[in-house]
Design a protein around this motif. Sequence first.
Motif, PDB file in Angstrom:
ATOM      1  N   VAL A  40     -11.763   8.128   9.487  1.00 28.63           N
ATOM      2  CA  VAL A  40     -10.591   8.622  10.220  1.00 28.63           C
ATOM      3  C   VAL A  40      -9.337   8.386   9.391  1.00 28.63           C
ATOM      4  O   VAL A  40      -9.116   7.288   8.885  1.00 28.63           O
ATOM      5  CB  VAL A  40     -10.458   7.905  11.584  1.00 28.63           C
ATOM      6  CG1 VAL A  40      -9.173   8.339  12.289  1.00 28.63           C
ATOM      7  CG2 VAL A  40     -11.661   8.210  12.448  1.00 28.63           C
ATOM      8  N   GLY A  41      -8.546   9.416   9.267  1.00 27.05           N
ATOM      9  CA  GLY A  41      -7.258   9.282   8.594  1.00 27.05           C
ATOM     10  C   GLY A  41      -6.149   9.730   9.524  1.00 27.05           C
ATOM     11  O   GLY A  41      -6.390  10.416  10.522  1.00 27.05           O
ATOM     12  N   VAL A  42      -4.934   9.311   9.216  1.00 30.40           N
ATOM     13  CA  VAL A  42      -3.777   9.701  10.024  1.00 30.40           C
ATOM     14  C   VAL A  42      -2.692  10.218   9.093  1.00 30.40           C
ATOM     15  O   VAL A  42      -2.452   9.631   8.033  1.00 30.40           O
ATOM     16  CB  VAL A  42      -3.252   8.508  10.852  1.00 30.40           C
ATOM     17  CG1 VAL A  42      -1.985   8.895  11.602  1.00 30.40           C
ATOM     18  CG2 VAL A  42      -4.306   8.024  11.842  1.00 30.40           C
ATOM     19  N   ALA A  43      -2.076  11.306   9.467  1.00 29.13           N
ATOM     20  CA  ALA A  43      -1.000  11.895   8.667  1.00 29.13           C
ATOM     21  C   ALA A  43       0.122  12.317   9.607  1.00 29.13           C
ATOM     22  O   ALA A  43      -0.106  12.474  10.810  1.00 29.13           O
ATOM     23  CB  ALA A  43      -1.540  13.115   7.906  1.00 29.13           C
ATOM     24  N   PRO A  44       1.325  12.515   9.081  1.00 30.86           N
ATOM     25  CA  PRO A  44       2.418  12.984   9.950  1.00 30.86           C
ATOM     26  C   PRO A  44       2.075  14.336  10.582  1.00 30.86           C
ATOM     27  O   PRO A  44       1.316  15.121  10.007  1.00 30.86           O
ATOM     28  CB  PRO A  44       3.600  13.119   8.985  1.00 30.86           C
ATOM     29  CG  PRO A  44       3.256  12.246   7.836  1.00 30.86           C
ATOM     30  CD  PRO A  44       1.768  12.264   7.710  1.00 30.86           C
ATOM     31  N   PRO A  82       1.635   5.806   9.296  1.00 34.53           N
ATOM     32  CA  PRO A  82       2.372   7.011   9.688  1.00 34.53           C
ATOM     33  C   PRO A  82       3.080   6.870  11.048  1.00 34.53           C
ATOM     34  O   PRO A  82       4.129   7.479  11.262  1.00 34.53           O
ATOM     35  CB  PRO A  82       1.265   8.077   9.756  1.00 34.53           C
ATOM     36  CG  PRO A  82       0.228   7.593   8.810  1.00 34.53           C
ATOM     37  CD  PRO A  82       0.239   6.107   8.919  1.00 34.53           C
ATOM     38  N   PHE A  83       2.504   6.073  11.950  1.00 33.34           N
ATOM     39  CA  PHE A  83       3.159   5.889  13.252  1.00 33.34           C
ATOM     40  C   PHE A  83       4.424   5.051  13.100  1.00 33.34           C
ATOM     41  O   PHE A  83       5.430   5.314  13.749  1.00 33.34           O
ATOM     42  CB  PHE A  83       2.190   5.226  14.239  1.00 33.34           C
ATOM     43  CG  PHE A  83       0.986   6.052  14.528  1.00 33.34           C
ATOM     44  CD1 PHE A  83       1.072   7.174  15.336  1.00 33.34           C
ATOM     45  CD2 PHE A  83      -0.243   5.739  13.963  1.00 33.34           C
ATOM     46  CE1 PHE A  83      -0.041   7.960  15.582  1.00 33.34           C
ATOM     47  CE2 PHE A  83      -1.356   6.520  14.206  1.00 33.34           C
ATOM     48  CZ  PHE A  83      -1.263   7.630  15.017  1.00 33.34           C
ATOM     49  N   LEU A  84       4.353   4.039  12.215  1.00 39.81           N
ATOM     50  CA  LEU A  84       5.525   3.208  11.959  1.00 39.81           C
ATOM     51  C   LEU A  84       6.602   4.043  11.268  1.00 39.81           C
ATOM     52  O   LEU A  84       7.778   3.987  11.639  1.00 39.81           O
ATOM     53  CB  LEU A  84       5.116   2.008  11.099  1.00 39.81           C
ATOM     54  CG  LEU A  84       6.217   1.044  10.694  1.00 39.81           C
ATOM     55  CD1 LEU A  84       6.918   0.473  11.923  1.00 39.81           C
ATOM     56  CD2 LEU A  84       5.637  -0.104   9.871  1.00 39.81           C
ATOM     57  N   ASP A  85       6.201   4.828  10.279  1.00 40.98           N
ATOM     58  CA  ASP A  85       7.175   5.693   9.594  1.00 40.98           C
ATOM     59  C   ASP A  85       7.842   6.658  10.567  1.00 40.98           C
ATOM     60  O   ASP A  85       9.023   6.968  10.446  1.00 40.98           O
ATOM     61  CB  ASP A  85       6.467   6.505   8.495  1.00 40.98           C
ATOM     62  CG  ASP A  85       5.958   5.604   7.372  1.00 40.98           C
ATOM     63  OD1 ASP A  85       6.479   4.478   7.243  1.00 40.98           O
ATOM     64  OD2 ASP A  85       5.030   6.020   6.660  1.00 40.98           O
ATOM     65  N   ALA A  86       7.054   7.119  11.546  1.00 37.90           N
ATOM     66  CA  ALA A  86       7.572   8.116  12.492  1.00 37.90           C
ATOM     67  C   ALA A  86       8.672   7.556  13.380  1.00 37.90           C
ATOM     68  O   ALA A  86       9.441   8.325  13.964  1.00 37.90           O
ATOM     69  CB  ALA A  86       6.429   8.659  13.349  1.00 37.90           C
ATOM     70  N   LEU A  87       8.756   6.204  13.484  1.00 33.98           N
ATOM     71  CA  LEU A  87       9.833   5.619  14.296  1.00 33.98           C
ATOM     72  C   LEU A  87      11.203   6.056  13.779  1.00 33.98           C
ATOM     73  O   LEU A  87      12.174   6.095  14.522  1.00 33.98           O
ATOM     74  CB  LEU A  87       9.742   4.083  14.265  1.00 33.98           C
ATOM     75  CG  LEU A  87       8.651   3.430  15.124  1.00 33.98           C
ATOM     76  CD1 LEU A  87       8.637   1.930  14.881  1.00 33.98           C
ATOM     77  CD2 LEU A  87       8.884   3.720  16.605  1.00 33.98           C
TER      78      LEU A  87
END
Lengths: 464, 303
Positions: free
Chosen positions: A302-306, A407-412
């Motif tokens: 599993v990967g996560v991206a913006p 990516p979730f932290l960056d999205a803040l």
Amino acid sequence: MRRRTFTAGAAAGAALLAGAGCDAPGGEGYGDGGDGRGSGGRRGAPVTLTVLTHYASEPLASALQTVVDAWNATHRRITVRTAAVKFADLLTTYMVRQAAGQGADIIHPYCLWTGQLVRAGVLRPVPPAAARQIRRDFTPAAVAASSVHGTLYGYPTEVQTYALYYNRRLLRQAGIDGPPGTWQELEDAAYRTARRDRHGNMLVQGFGLSRADDASVVGQTLALLAARGGAFLTPDGRRTAIGSAAGRDVLDLERRLIDRGAADSGISLLRAFPSGQVAMAINAGWWTASLRGAMGADYREVGVAPVPGPAPDDRGTLATGFLLGVNAKSRYPGEAWEFLHWLNGVRAPAARPGRGAGGGVPVSRMSALQVSVGSMTGRADDMRALLGGGGEGDADGRGGGDPNLGPFLDALRYAVPEPNGPRAQQAKSLLRKNIEDVWTGRASVDAALRTAGRQIDQELSRPY
Amino acid sequence: MASAGGGPVRAARRRQTAVAYLFLTPALLFFAVFLALPLLFAVLLAQSRWAGFDLADIEPVGMANFTDLFARGSTFLTPVLTNTLLYAVGTVAIALLGALTLATCINNLRFQGLWRTLSFLPIVTTVVAVGNVWKYLYAPGGLINGALNGLGLHSVAFLQDPGTALPSVVVVQAWASMGTAILILTAGLKSIPEAYYEAAELDGAGAGTIFRRITLPLLRPSLLFVCITQFITGLQSFALINVMTDDGGPGDATNVAALEMYQQAFKYGDWGIASAAAFVLFLVIVAITVGQLWLFRRKGGES
């Protein structure tokens, strides 16, 4: 929204919280009366506070109980007890218990409901000293989500941003190297990865659309809308703005994915993705821990991206969250704020995930709790400290805990908060129904946007 | 003579009336507390704005809640009320036809008690269990789709497709409520004198004619009762839909009045609009019930 079935992280959480749980009580100057001494009953008399939350499943329940036990062990006069219900029943429980005069002293609502609960007289404003501290320490999106007309009504606890989850194995099998960076790439990847059997049953969805609840349906759509530069409501929150070109583009995209066989909103995304039957989906950060528990070793795929936008540089997503506030009917508001300050406002040494109990970094107990269960708070500095100094974490995940949280932290930094006016939940439910009408082919995109605009504007125009 | 004996008789009657009212008092008090007062409170709330907490916060708004219910953009008339009517009509039609067929069959079978008991089992099963079992049967990988696939047919998204979601729940509601109807109709069938059937057979009437000309007309009082009670149940249905489609989805495809009222009151804290919706639903139920009574009375059914 929160189908949390975490199985991992509880042990790490307990170790983390144990390190954060035993210092001197804080709270001086943070109670209602400004003296931190409490309000109801005789001065010095024992007080029992109740906290009603949705942390009913593991590891959330244990993580919260650990920190509450730490408070109870060091505070003889004020005892805290927790009660929990499923998230789906949380708002109804608050409303019904309040109506019956049995509201908890401390409540833990979804920020979307803040306006409704404030207008109904359920939430008490945060004392000035605590409000100043919250504005200083938390991200603007977290502060905005816990405020109504500029007044803060609680400590922002967890903050959720939305990002794109993808299954590396399924993308690889379709000859795709990495996650999509634009809508065009997302569509191409979705069509190439989707597979059906001879009866037309979906074997693999290229892109999963979740119909689990309001938060799933609307959250993923509003995240795409933000990435396209659109908004759900006008800035004053009085009218819908989703009838814009951006709104049309987002619903067109979702409808196209269904029409061309890459998505099937009738299949449970929350079950299909962990089973390796969905190549991509948009969801909030809490899902990482859930997937880790459900998928075991397969989680490494599993990967996560913006969330992608139409162009490579488009950045935008949705931020939602919860707050811990004090019931306006509580007999002990001072004591309740004192506990909340200790939990959210005071920094204590806590271990970083993956580094054992030693080497503590000073963070709030709530930040430590949230990270221990794979979630985040709106205290960006705490998150950087706990997740390894940067949003992306190390390439191998060490030091940064789960690199998928990056990516979730960056999205803040760029996420827009969910509107939280007095009729926000109704507006969201109406939007959900119209989005579902598009997904199921019951209405065209234009018709659904017109109907949504009419229905939501009518709802928002009603006085509360 | 009459006047001489009238005094004691009238006094005795007065005493009897007083005693009768005395015995009725508990029942009347019960109705006053649990029916009349809530009804009056609902009428008051329908014309107020209230979050459901402090009585002091009730704010009169006149007919605003009713105008909001039928305002442009409101979902109450369409699809909520139309779904409610379709749901009730569908349930009554299926349950009545099914119950009539089964009751007639049972009436001609051996071990009638056994068949009646079996048909009544769904009634004693909790709605949550019924809803969840049927949800599984309807699921994309469920038993019904498995059977369809086995026959070489494509799967049907019963509860996920807005075109099939409401009919799918209607079938379950009808199935679940058929037991009561079967009991009432078999009792009605038993009360039809055998002599009518014997006379008809002697006259050479066929089974179809006997059913149409004897059974149906004499069963009309039972049919009226079943019709009215099933309609009211259908119009007030909430639990089954809540279990099977959660919030009345997909979209608003299965949203009905009772579910909408529940959400407005207990989720959104809008007791005014919920009470106004309840009042409108009450009027709809009264109108439909009166319509059915009129229809059956015109055909001599009420006797």
